[in-house]
Each structure stands twice: as C-alpha cells, then as structure tokens.
Design a protein around this motif. Structure first.
Motif, mmCIF file in Angstrom:
data_model
loop_
_atom_site.group_PDB
_atom_site.id
_atom_site.type_symbol
_atom_site.label_atom_id
_atom_site.label_comp_id
_atom_site.label_asym_id
_atom_site.label_seq_id
_atom_site.Cartn_x
_atom_site.Cartn_y
_atom_site.Cartn_z
ATOM 1 N N ARG A 1 49.327 34.586 42.280
ATOM 2 C CA ARG A 1 47.994 33.997 42.394
ATOM 3 C C ARG A 1 47.113 34.181 41.160
ATOM 4 O O ARG A 1 46.079 33.529 41.048
ATOM 5 C CB ARG A 1 47.278 34.585 43.612
ATOM 6 N N GLY A 2 47.503 35.073 40.268
ATOM 7 C CA GLY A 2 46.619 35.393 39.166
ATOM 8 C C GLY A 2 45.554 36.372 39.603
ATOM 9 O O GLY A 2 45.368 36.633 40.803
ATOM 10 N N PHE A 3 44.806 36.919 38.626
ATOM 11 C CA PHE A 3 43.818 37.944 38.960
ATOM 12 C C PHE A 3 42.703 37.397 39.836
ATOM 13 O O PHE A 3 42.338 38.012 40.853
ATOM 14 C CB PHE A 3 43.219 38.538 37.684
ATOM 15 N N ALA A 4 42.138 36.258 39.476
ATOM 16 C CA ALA A 4 40.954 35.746 40.163
ATOM 17 C C ALA A 4 41.209 35.469 41.640
ATOM 18 O O ALA A 4 40.357 35.739 42.492
ATOM 19 C CB ALA A 4 40.442 34.490 39.466
ATOM 20 N N ARG A 5 42.377 34.938 41.980
ATOM 21 C CA ARG A 5 42.669 34.536 43.357
ATOM 22 C C ARG A 5 43.361 35.613 44.178
ATOM 23 O O ARG A 5 43.521 35.481 45.391
ATOM 24 C CB ARG A 5 43.507 33.262 43.353
ATOM 25 N N ALA A 6 43.780 36.682 43.538
ATOM 26 C CA ALA A 6 44.428 37.785 44.268
ATOM 27 C C ALA A 6 43.386 38.533 45.092
ATOM 28 O O ALA A 6 42.269 38.766 44.641
ATOM 29 C CB ALA A 6 45.104 38.738 43.294
ATOM 30 N N SER A 7 43.756 38.911 46.301
ATOM 31 C CA SER A 7 42.824 39.634 47.174
ATOM 32 C C SER A 7 43.376 41.015 47.510
ATOM 33 O O SER A 7 44.582 41.200 47.656
ATOM 34 C CB SER A 7 42.579 38.855 48.468
ATOM 35 N N ILE A 8 42.450 41.960 47.619
ATOM 36 C CA ILE A 8 42.834 43.320 47.990
ATOM 37 C C ILE A 8 43.471 43.341 49.371
ATOM 38 O O ILE A 8 44.438 44.081 49.620
ATOM 39 C CB ILE A 8 41.611 44.255 47.944
ATOM 40 N N SER A 9 42.971 42.517 50.288
ATOM 41 C CA SER A 9 43.519 42.510 51.648
ATOM 42 C C SER A 9 44.983 42.089 51.652
ATOM 43 O O SER A 9 45.802 42.670 52.388
ATOM 44 C CB SER A 9 42.698 41.576 52.545
ATOM 45 N N GLU A 10 45.357 41.108 50.817
ATOM 46 C CA GLU A 10 46.754 40.694 50.766
ATOM 47 C C GLU A 10 47.616 41.765 50.124
ATOM 48 O O GLU A 10 48.754 42.010 50.554
ATOM 49 C CB GLU A 10 46.890 39.377 50.008
ATOM 50 N N ILE A 11 47.103 42.434 49.122
ATOM 51 C CA ILE A 11 47.844 43.521 48.483
ATOM 52 C C ILE A 11 48.067 44.654 49.483
ATOM 53 O O ILE A 11 49.169 45.216 49.576
ATOM 54 C CB ILE A 11 47.096 44.022 47.236
ATOM 55 N N LEU A 12 47.039 44.973 50.254
ATOM 56 C CA LEU A 12 47.184 46.017 51.269
ATOM 57 C C LEU A 12 48.252 45.647 52.291
ATOM 58 O O LEU A 12 49.066 46.492 52.683
ATOM 59 C CB LEU A 12 45.843 46.238 51.979
ATOM 60 N N ALA A 13 48.244 44.390 52.726
ATOM 61 C CA ALA A 13 49.219 43.953 53.723
ATOM 62 C C ALA A 13 50.641 44.051 53.187
ATOM 63 O O ALA A 13 51.559 44.484 53.897
ATOM 64 C CB ALA A 13 48.905 42.525 54.148
#
Length: 227
Positions: free
Chosen positions: A27-39
């Motif tokens: 997704r790249g930095f701008a579109r990456a979300s912490i919630s998705e990384i946590l999941a």
C-alpha cells in the motif's frame, strides 16, 4: 525468566516488522494503516507501540531491516561477483517482501518526513568493495574510479527497478539489469575481460530466495590477479 521475556520481545518485534513490511510494500506509507499491521502481526497495539512509537518509526524500522533478509553471493570479489550480486538482488526484489518494502519506503521516505541516505550508502559501499577488488585484479581501466562507478550503479539500479516495477511488477528486472551491464561494461572493463563475464545466465540463487529471507553474509574483499 528475564531471558525468556527478552526472546519473546525479539520475536514480537520481528513479527511486527514482517507484518508492517507486507502492508507497506502493498500500500505504500500513506495508505498503510496501523490497524492492518496489527491484524497481520497478531499483536496488541501496546506491543507495537512498545517497539515503535509511531508509524514513521515503524517505517524506519522496516527500512533498516531490509538487508536482514538477504544472503549475498559469495565468491572472489570483482566484476563477476558484482554482476552476480546485482542479479541476486533482482531475484530478491521479485520474492522477498521485506526487501521490497524497504526499497519502496526508501523511495517514498519524503512522505513521512525522512531523508535517510543510509540504505543507498550501504549499497554504494558494498558495490565499491567489488569494484576496488576488480581494479586491483586488473579487470577495469586504470582511469576508472570505483567510488564514482558505485554511486552510478546504485542510482541506475534504483531507477531500473522502479521502471520494472511500473511496467511488469519486476517480472523483467533480471533482463533489465543484464541490459544495464551490457551498456556499462565496455566503459569500465578492459576489452579482454568483457568477453569472459557472465551477464545473461541466471543464477541458481535467483530462484531460491525464500519468502522469509535468509541471514546476511559478508561481501568478500580481495582476490587474485587476473592472469
């Protein structure tokens, strides 16, 4: 008990970095979300922020870890080993999510307020080791300056991999790297050397980079003179 906690913390950090790499790469930095990384990591928000206080720090951690997934080709340092290294990296960019994410973030880093030249400088130094050895072995013209060629190579390689990403999602990256060498070698290598260098023959290492990556191996220096 303290050692077990430390080992658990190390494993948790690795899980977070790998999960973040997969999200940043997609997704790249701008579109990456912490919630998705946590999941993807399967950890709590508290565990993530214990290791990385912000999304920017997490991106920096992925950039710093990109080389951890690589096992660089061994062999005698010189032009052939440098060519092999660049072809190996082409394969790693096709297969290794941590390396891909680190490269993407290095390009995008202005978006999260960074201007870190470290990832580029490390490759300039690694390529420079091979070029210095090549010059000592008599493989290059006497007037060629290894440091300048190393900087040129890293810049050219960065642009080539971007073009390959846009056009074919890096499917043609090894061929583009081989094309770069066909253009560059006549200007740096002595005539008798060019004919003996393998450029187009695929390396076994290109098809054996596992998804999780390997541990880094040092790039050798030195070598015997060319007869």
């Amino acid at each position: 008990m303290a050692r077990l906690r430390q080992e658990r913390a190390v494993r948790t950090r690795e899980k977070i970095v790998l999960a973040a790499a997969s999200v940043f790469e997609e997704r790249g930095f701008a579109r990456a979300s912490i919630s998705e990384i946590l999941a993807r990591a399967g950890v709590t928000k508290g565990a993530l922020y214990f290791h990385f206080p912000s999304k920017e720090a997490l991106a920096q951690g992925v950039m710093a870890a990109q080389g951890d997934a690589l096992e660089l080709p061994g062999g005698t340092a010189g032009l052939q080993n440098l060519i092999d290294l660049t072809l190996y990296l082409a394969g790693a960019l096709q297969r290794d999510p941590l390396f891909r994410a680190g490269v993407r973030l290095a390009v995008e880093q202005a978006a999260f307020g960074m201007r870190d030249t470290t990832p580029y400088q490390l490759w300039i130094e690694a390529f420079g080791v091979q070029l210095v050895a090549a010059k000592e072995r008599g493989e290059m013209w006497p007037h060629v300056e290894p440091e300048r060629i190393a900087r040129l190579l890293v810049g050219a390689y960065s642009g080539i991999q971007l073009l390959s990403k846009f056009y074919t999602d890096r499917a043609d990256l090894p061929e583009r790297v081989a094309e770069m060498w066909r253009c560059l070698l006549p200007g740096i290598a002595v005539p008798g050397m060019v004919a003996h260098l393998r450029i187009d023959e695929p390396l076994a290492a290109l098809s054996s980079v596992p998804e999780g990556g390997l541990r880094p191996a040092p790039v050798p220096a030195g070598g015997e003179p060319v007869s």
